[in-house]
Design an enzyme around this catalytic site. Sequence first.
Site, PDB file in Angstrom:
ATOM      1  N   CYS A  91       0.891  -1.146   0.002  1.00 53.65           N
ATOM      2  CA  CYS A  91       0.008   0.025   0.017  1.00 53.65           C
ATOM      3  C   CYS A  91       0.935   1.563   0.076  1.00 53.65           C
ATOM      4  O   CYS A  91       0.426   2.350  -0.474  1.00 53.65           O
ATOM      5  CB  CYS A  91      -0.968   0.065   1.075  1.00 53.65           C
ATOM      6  SG  CYS A  91      -1.994  -1.227   1.135  1.00 53.65           S
ATOM      7  N   HIS A 336      -9.253   3.659  -2.138  1.00 52.38           N
ATOM      8  CA  HIS A 336      -7.733   3.394  -1.849  1.00 52.38           C
ATOM      9  C   HIS A 336      -7.406   2.424  -2.791  1.00 52.38           C
ATOM     10  O   HIS A 336      -7.373   1.177  -2.687  1.00 52.38           O
ATOM     11  CB  HIS A 336      -7.747   2.711  -0.158  1.00 52.38           C
ATOM     12  CG  HIS A 336      -6.403   2.319  -0.030  1.00 52.38           C
ATOM     13  ND1 HIS A 336      -5.336   2.605  -0.439  1.00 52.38           N
ATOM     14  CD2 HIS A 336      -6.125   1.173   1.153  1.00 52.38           C
ATOM     15  CE1 HIS A 336      -4.381   1.928   0.193  1.00 52.38           C
ATOM     16  NE2 HIS A 336      -4.890   1.139   1.043  1.00 52.38           N
TER      17      HIS A 336
END
Length: 381
Positions: A91, A336
């Site tokens: 991430c 996201h």
Amino acid sequence: MTDDRPVIVGALRTPIGTAGRALASVDAASLAAPVLRALADELTTTLGDPMPADDVVLGNCMGPGGDVARVAALAAGLGHAVPGLTVDRQCGSGLAAVTVAAAQVQAGAGIVLAGGTESASTAPWRSWPPVDGGEPRRYERAPFAPAAEDDPDMGVAADLLAEEAGIDRARQDAYAARSHERAWQHRQTGGFAAEVVPVGGIEHDERVRAGMSAERLGRLRPAFRPEGTVTAGNSCGVNDGAAAVALLPGALHAQVGVPGLRVVAHASAGVDPRRPGIGIVPAADAALRRAGLTLDQVDVVELNEAFAGQVLACCDALGLGEERVCPQGGALALGHPWGASGAVLLVRLFSQLVREERGRTGLAAIAVGGGQGVAMVVERC
């Protein structure tokens, strides 16, 4: 004396799509290519000459493998001479890619385009090879840590972190509702338009919507543990998108004289892989220390909102007022897209600090599966 630290002079992103919807047929390289092309065109206008980039560095964690950055650079029409490097810090990949690019510029490179891209919709199916004549075993993600380290899924880890940090359900839902409201209000004023490159026929982030109140979110059931407090409503979505920035050497920036964001400091850090969401804290602390700043001296704070409980636990650990985070909405509202999200944070800082002149200094920070964090401090110049 000219400051030789790298300067971000352009920052753009795609709309962020919900997996399986508007951007479902656009792969990771094809998401990044229009953003790279738009940045290159902006640079041509800024510099008065189509100077080629020295490199393209993109984060990606769930794509087809190979070198997504090189494919995207070619698809963007940047030319055969422009190389590409793909970075995987899960991430944190998009922000990590910009730290790599900043180091390249600091070491003597000219123009570097950097950011991240992720297409959850087109992520390939992956399988472990057959063992003893058995069938291939499909998996959705690679291990974040060795089996001995437990390696929990991110949602379970976030739920446990929230419990241990004393972040109750009501506080999480209130935070998530505020993120949605801020993003909706900013979108209604056209606030995201200058940073978004239309892709796949869409111009707006798909996830942003009105009326996402704490009361409405409070009706949702726990998503990861029966007794937990993390729900689909106070968690980010599964998303598609890309974002990138253009970095110049300080000397070149001084010559062209356009506003930008100087990269003041950056840092990466590791934490217990069983509680990866807290990785923002040591990374942000280290980046601020290297910048010689305290949080009180930072004007805009952009933390990736993977889970409301996780962000709130980080805020409490940092001594940061939660209302200061993501002033125009964060990943809970926008989405996201894993490998791109760190770069999205920088695009958001560029819009607020440079396009809107809402302060001078900014902090971007993101937590990473496997127990890591990445952070960057920038200042308007």
